[in-house]
Write a protein that holds these residues in place. Sequence first.
Motif, PDB file in Angstrom:
ATOM      1  N   ASP A  25       6.764  47.363  30.423  1.00  0.00           N
ATOM      2  CA  ASP A  25       5.634  47.576  29.300  1.00  0.00           C
ATOM      3  C   ASP A  25       5.137  46.186  29.065  1.00  0.00           C
ATOM      4  O   ASP A  25       3.866  46.284  28.623  1.00  0.00           O
ATOM      5  N   GLN A  26       5.786  45.016  28.980  1.00  0.00           N
ATOM      6  CA  GLN A  26       5.049  43.733  28.593  1.00  0.00           C
ATOM      7  C   GLN A  26       4.113  43.405  29.717  1.00  0.00           C
ATOM      8  O   GLN A  26       3.007  43.041  29.376  1.00  0.00           O
ATOM      9  N   ALA A  27       4.334  43.393  30.968  1.00  0.00           N
ATOM     10  CA  ALA A  27       3.474  43.407  31.996  1.00  0.00           C
ATOM     11  C   ALA A  27       2.127  44.219  31.803  1.00  0.00           C
ATOM     12  O   ALA A  27       0.965  43.701  31.952  1.00  0.00           O
ATOM     13  N   LEU A  28       2.253  45.489  31.441  1.00  0.00           N
ATOM     14  CA  LEU A  28       1.244  46.388  31.168  1.00  0.00           C
ATOM     15  C   LEU A  28       0.235  45.752  29.993  1.00  0.00           C
ATOM     16  O   LEU A  28      -0.957  45.708  29.920  1.00  0.00           O
ATOM     17  N   VAL A  29       1.051  45.221  28.846  1.00  0.00           N
ATOM     18  CA  VAL A  29       0.232  44.741  27.969  1.00  0.00           C
ATOM     19  C   VAL A  29      -0.453  43.525  28.176  1.00  0.00           C
ATOM     20  O   VAL A  29      -1.782  43.521  27.939  1.00  0.00           O
ATOM     21  N   ASP A  30       0.175  42.746  28.966  1.00  0.00           N
ATOM     22  CA  ASP A  30      -0.480  41.396  29.503  1.00  0.00           C
ATOM     23  C   ASP A  30      -1.716  41.716  30.522  1.00  0.00           C
ATOM     24  O   ASP A  30      -2.923  41.253  30.399  1.00  0.00           O
TER      25      ASP A  30
END
Length: 103
Positions: free
Chosen positions: A28-33
């Motif tokens: 999820d954090q990678a997708l936000v980034d």
Amino acid sequence: MLEVWTGIDPVIAEARLRGLRRRLAELDQALVDQQVLARENPNSFGIALSGESLRSIEAALRLELVDVLRHRQAEKVSIVLDGPSFAQHSAKLADLGVIFTRL
């Protein structure tokens, strides 16, 4: 002891579940980034491709999560209300809300 898992070793199931949830949180954090990068570089083929790759990984992880959770049994929860505020084991909705938010 309550049996929560069927058809799978409980230790393995819990470990897989923890691992999948951790990996999904990291993803999820990678997708936000990646979305931030895509907004900054809207014409970048590489950034768009990385977004597709991340979404593909997310779909695979969610399928694996579904596969693990298929083995999980529903847990029965029952609550008995007792005390001066609860007549005949009943309560006002607001009181129940307080109880359930603390569970």
